[in-house]
Motif scaffolding. Structure first.
Motif, PDB file in Angstrom:
ATOM      1  N   GLY A   8       0.794  -1.226   0.000  1.00 50.85           N
ATOM      2  CA  GLY A   8       0.000   0.000   0.000  1.00 50.85           C
ATOM      3  C   GLY A   8       0.826   1.276   0.000  1.00 50.85           C
ATOM      4  N   ASN A   9       2.150   1.163  -0.114  1.00 49.22           N
ATOM      5  CA  ASN A   9       2.996   2.360  -0.195  1.00 49.22           C
ATOM      6  C   ASN A   9       2.735   3.094  -1.503  1.00 49.22           C
ATOM      7  N   LYS A  10       2.649   4.413  -1.426  1.00 49.96           N
ATOM      8  CA  LYS A  10       2.368   5.243  -2.607  1.00 49.96           C
ATOM      9  C   LYS A  10       3.661   5.870  -3.120  1.00 49.96           C
ATOM     10  N   TYR A  11       3.977   5.610  -4.373  1.00 51.59           N
ATOM     11  CA  TYR A  11       5.179   6.155  -5.011  1.00 51.59           C
ATOM     12  C   TYR A  11       4.781   7.232  -6.022  1.00 51.59           C
ATOM     13  N   LEU A  12       5.504   8.346  -6.008  1.00 54.08           N
ATOM     14  CA  LEU A  12       5.307   9.381  -7.027  1.00 54.08           C
ATOM     15  C   LEU A  12       6.099   8.974  -8.269  1.00 54.08           C
ATOM     16  N   ASP A  13       5.410   8.851  -9.386  1.00 53.08           N
ATOM     17  CA  ASP A  13       6.028   8.382 -10.634  1.00 53.08           C
ATOM     18  C   ASP A  13       6.506   9.585 -11.454  1.00 53.08           C
ATOM     19  N   CYS A  14       7.823   9.761 -11.522  1.00 49.04           N
ATOM     20  CA  CYS A  14       8.407  10.890 -12.265  1.00 49.04           C
ATOM     21  C   CYS A  14       8.940  10.484 -13.635  1.00 49.04           C
ATOM     22  N   ILE A  15       8.778   9.214 -14.017  1.00 49.36           N
ATOM     23  CA  ILE A  15       9.457   8.744 -15.230  1.00 49.36           C
ATOM     24  C   ILE A  15       8.553   8.064 -16.251  1.00 49.36           C
ATOM     25  N   ASN A  16       7.279   7.858 -15.920  1.00 59.41           N
ATOM     26  CA  ASN A  16       6.446   7.061 -16.825  1.00 59.41           C
ATOM     27  C   ASN A  16       5.776   7.917 -17.886  1.00 59.41           C
ATOM     28  N   ASN A  17       6.496   8.144 -18.981  1.00 57.57           N
ATOM     29  CA  ASN A  17       5.942   8.961 -20.069  1.00 57.57           C
ATOM     30  C   ASN A  17       4.985   8.175 -20.960  1.00 57.57           C
ATOM     31  N   VAL A  18       4.735   6.904 -20.633  1.00 57.10           N
ATOM     32  CA  VAL A  18       3.732   6.123 -21.370  1.00 57.10           C
ATOM     33  C   VAL A  18       2.337   6.486 -20.879  1.00 57.10           C
ATOM     34  N   ALA A  19       2.180   6.596 -19.553  1.00 53.68           N
ATOM     35  CA  ALA A  19       0.880   6.967 -18.972  1.00 53.68           C
ATOM     36  C   ALA A  19       0.707   8.479 -19.085  1.00 53.68           C
ATOM     37  N   GLN A  20       0.618   8.963 -20.323  1.00 50.51           N
ATOM     38  CA  GLN A  20       0.644  10.402 -20.616  1.00 50.51           C
ATOM     39  C   GLN A  20      -0.410  11.191 -19.841  1.00 50.51           C
ATOM     40  N   VAL A  21      -1.643  10.690 -19.807  1.00 53.62           N
ATOM     41  CA  VAL A  21      -2.723  11.433 -19.141  1.00 53.62           C
ATOM     42  C   VAL A  21      -2.959  10.915 -17.725  1.00 53.62           C
ATOM     43  N   GLY A  22      -2.057  10.063 -17.250  1.00 55.53           N
ATOM     44  CA  GLY A  22      -2.165   9.494 -15.906  1.00 55.53           C
ATOM     45  C   GLY A  22      -2.504   8.019 -15.962  1.00 55.53           C
ATOM     46  N   HIS A  23      -1.933   7.263 -15.044  1.00 58.59           N
ATOM     47  CA  HIS A  23      -2.200   5.829 -14.969  1.00 58.59           C
ATOM     48  C   HIS A  23      -3.703   5.569 -14.827  1.00 58.59           C
ATOM     49  N   CYS A  24      -4.192   4.575 -15.566  1.00 55.47           N
ATOM     50  CA  CYS A  24      -5.572   4.074 -15.415  1.00 55.47           C
ATOM     51  C   CYS A  24      -6.611   5.191 -15.461  1.00 55.47           C
ATOM     52  N   HIS A  25      -6.478   6.087 -16.432  1.00 59.86           N
ATOM     53  CA  HIS A  25      -7.446   7.192 -16.548  1.00 59.86           C
ATOM     54  C   HIS A  25      -8.820   6.628 -16.881  1.00 59.86           C
ATOM     55  N   SER A  26      -9.825   7.051 -16.155  1.00 61.74           N
ATOM     56  CA  SER A  26     -11.171   6.470 -16.288  1.00 61.74           C
ATOM     57  C   SER A  26     -11.745   6.620 -17.695  1.00 61.74           C
ATOM     58  N   GLU A  27     -11.477   7.763 -18.350  1.00 59.74           N
ATOM     59  CA  GLU A  27     -12.030   7.989 -19.692  1.00 59.74           C
ATOM     60  C   GLU A  27     -11.399   7.048 -20.725  1.00 59.74           C
ATOM     61  N   VAL A  28     -10.128   6.783 -20.566  1.00 57.11           N
ATOM     62  CA  VAL A  28      -9.421   5.884 -21.492  1.00 57.11           C
ATOM     63  C   VAL A  28      -9.898   4.447 -21.282  1.00 57.11           C
ATOM     64  N   ILE A  29     -10.022   4.055 -20.011  1.00 56.10           N
ATOM     65  CA  ILE A  29     -10.507   2.702 -19.689  1.00 56.10           C
ATOM     66  C   ILE A  29     -11.927   2.505 -20.224  1.00 56.10           C
ATOM     67  N   LYS A  30     -12.758   3.519 -20.035  1.00 53.79           N
ATOM     68  CA  LYS A  30     -14.162   3.447 -20.488  1.00 53.79           C
ATOM     69  C   LYS A  30     -14.235   3.294 -22.002  1.00 53.79           C
ATOM     70  N   ALA A  31     -13.430   4.059 -22.731  1.00 52.88           N
ATOM     71  CA  ALA A  31     -13.428   3.988 -24.201  1.00 52.88           C
ATOM     72  C   ALA A  31     -13.027   2.595 -24.670  1.00 52.88           C
ATOM     73  N   ALA A  32     -12.001   2.026 -24.029  1.00 53.41           N
ATOM     74  CA  ALA A  32     -11.541   0.679 -24.394  1.00 53.41           C
ATOM     75  C   ALA A  32     -12.635  -0.359 -24.115  1.00 53.41           C
ATOM     76  N   HIS A  33     -13.252  -0.256 -22.953  1.00 56.71           N
ATOM     77  CA  HIS A  33     -14.272  -1.234 -22.552  1.00 56.71           C
ATOM     78  C   HIS A  33     -15.488  -1.177 -23.484  1.00 56.71           C
ATOM     79  N   GLN A  34     -15.962   0.027 -23.751  1.00 65.36           N
ATOM     80  CA  GLN A  34     -17.158   0.160 -24.587  1.00 65.36           C
ATOM     81  C   GLN A  34     -16.923  -0.372 -25.995  1.00 65.36           C
ATOM     82  N   GLN A  35     -15.746  -0.083 -26.560  1.00 68.42           N
ATOM     83  CA  GLN A  35     -15.467  -0.577 -27.908  1.00 68.42           C
ATOM     84  C   GLN A  35     -15.236  -2.089 -27.903  1.00 68.42           C
ATOM     85  N   ASN A  36     -14.620  -2.600 -26.848  1.00 65.88           N
ATOM     86  CA  ASN A  36     -14.423  -4.049 -26.723  1.00 65.88           C
ATOM     87  C   ASN A  36     -15.749  -4.805 -26.680  1.00 65.88           C
TER      88      ASN A  36
END
Length: 441
Positions: free
Chosen positions: A47-75
């Protein structure tokens, strides 16, 4: 009944047993087991929280709800290849085209940055009918065989430089050939490009492309001087080649001032081909090549179909559209500019205080802190950089190093990284640098 979760050590033991040893972990002496993430934060099994200063893949933030929703609905509706008509493919291409100069109006969708760069290489060679490629030193363009061949960062440790590959000096104004005291480093570095082209042509070599990262990243978070690309492009065009801008690490608003990093060079500069990857899908494997009609038509003229099984599928395109929506809706490009400027200001305050910091360079949320043992000689402080990264991990901050000397602290966080996060990192860095300096005194 679900199985008991594995301990970190059990997971590590299985990884060592089953996964190739060349697949490295962060902090190999004491690796972190991450089980969830949200925004700019990652969480371990305790449960330790780490500040991520290097993940340029998660551009709009890890597990963004809008991105997850778009993937799920199209799937739920359909996922198949691009040989069928589907609106998501053309809608996404249209949305990307709105961010680019009109000249770059033809798109190919793929799965990874390496695939995108490999296709860019094929496009350039087919269009020019030439083979040779010019790159900058310490460049990294991907892990396919074709790209290892044009990545000095890799090939110098493998089979060496191929005769069709030519390496220009890295346009680094801090520790490169032409530094901050040069009146016109852009022209000076571009003249080196011309010199290499001229020498190669005298030997009968013919150029397909100058292949360059818009902001060289692995090379140490480098900011090429404005005007360098224009001059270099003129030289490669004169040699019959094209200019390829690799935006895989730095596109999609990261630089703040512009949507694409190549635009930092000025409005008069337009590449012939650009490649996109990493942040394009916020963690989903998507990539893209954008080019001109002329180059695309020359590629088609072979009569050989280009088909990518998963490239441009409806789910990937839905995700890509969602990422663009979030960048726009949450004004993340402007946010990157504002927070990046604040972080640069804080880091420059640390530079004034700590002799270990030789240079702070960056734009938006692409920032490098170059650590040195000696301010005048600019000797890379490799060991100190490694200690700082380990100590920051102990403070629950994820940072990493880059550059030939592994001495540049690299900041490429998700774009939702905020001013409070910036202040936290700067304060922790100050504390660790102070400790190091006391130890060395």
């Amino acid at each position: 009944m679900s199985a008991e979760p594995r301990s970190r050590q059990e997971t590590l033991a299985l990884r060592k047993q089953l996964i190739g040893s060349s697949c490295k972990l962060f902090f190999p002496e004491d690796p972190v087991k991450i089980i969830s993430a949200k925004g700019q934060y990652m969480y371990d099994e305790n449960g330790n929280k780490y500040l991520d200063c290097i993940n340029n893949v998660a551009q709009v933030g890890h597990c963004h709800s809008e991105v997850i929703k778009a993937a799920h609905q199209q799937n739920l509706a359909l996922n198949t290849n691009s040989r069928y008509l589907h609106d998501n493919l053309v809608d996404y291409a249209q949305r990307l085209s709105n961010t680019l100069p009109k000249k770059l109006c033809t798109f190919y969708f793929l799965n990874s940055g390496s695939e995108a760069n490999d296709l860019a290489l094929r496009l350039a060679r087919q269009y020019t009918k030439h083979e040779d490629v010019l790159v900058v030193d310490h460049a990294y363009h991907g892990h396919l065989t074709s790209l290892i061949d044009i990545s000095p960062y890799k090939f110098r440790n493998l089979e060496g430089q191929k005769e069709w590959v030519h390496v220009a000096p890295l346009p680094d104004t801090y520790r490169g050939l032409y530094r901050e005291d040069n009146k016109n480093p852009a022209t000076a570095y571009a003249n080196e490009v011309k010199k290499i082209i001229d020498q190669a042509q005298q030997k009968g070599r013919k150029f397909a492309a100058f292949f360059v990262e818009s902001l060289p990243s692995v090379a140490g978070q480098i900011i090429p001087p404005p005007g360098y690309f224009q001059n270099a492009a003129a030289h490669i065009h004169s040699a019959g080649g094209v200019f390829i801008a690799d935006e895989i690490q730095v596109g999609f608003g990261r630089v703040g001032k512009h949507f694409w990093a190549f635009q930092l060079q000025g409005e008069d500069f337009i590449p012939d081909i650009i490649t996109m990857g990493k942040p394009i899908g916020n963690g989903h494997p998507v990539s893209c090549v954008a080019t001109t009609k002329e180059i695309a038509e020359a590629f088609s003229a072979t009569g050989v179909e280009y088909f990518n099984t998963f490239g441009g599928n409806p789910v990937s395109c839905a995700i890509g559209i969602a990422v663009l929506d979030v960048i726009e809706k949450e004004q993340l490009q402007l946010h990157a500019l504002q927070v990046g400027s604040f972080l640069m200001e804080l880091l420059n305050q640390q530079k004034a205080k700590h002799p270990l910091i030789g240079d702070v360079r960056g734009v938006g949320l692409f920032i490098g802190v170059d650590l040195v043992q000696d301010q005048k000689k600019r000797t890379p402080a490799t060991e100190e950089a490694a200690i700082i990264v380990t100590r920051l991990k102990e403070e629950f901050i994820m940072l990493a190093t880059d550059g030939p000397g592994r001495n540049v602290l690299k900041f490429k966080p998700p774009l939702c990284f905020n001013a409070e996060d910036a202040k936290l990192v700067a304060d922790k860095l100050d504390k660790i640098l102070t400790e190091l300096e006391k130890r060395e005194a």
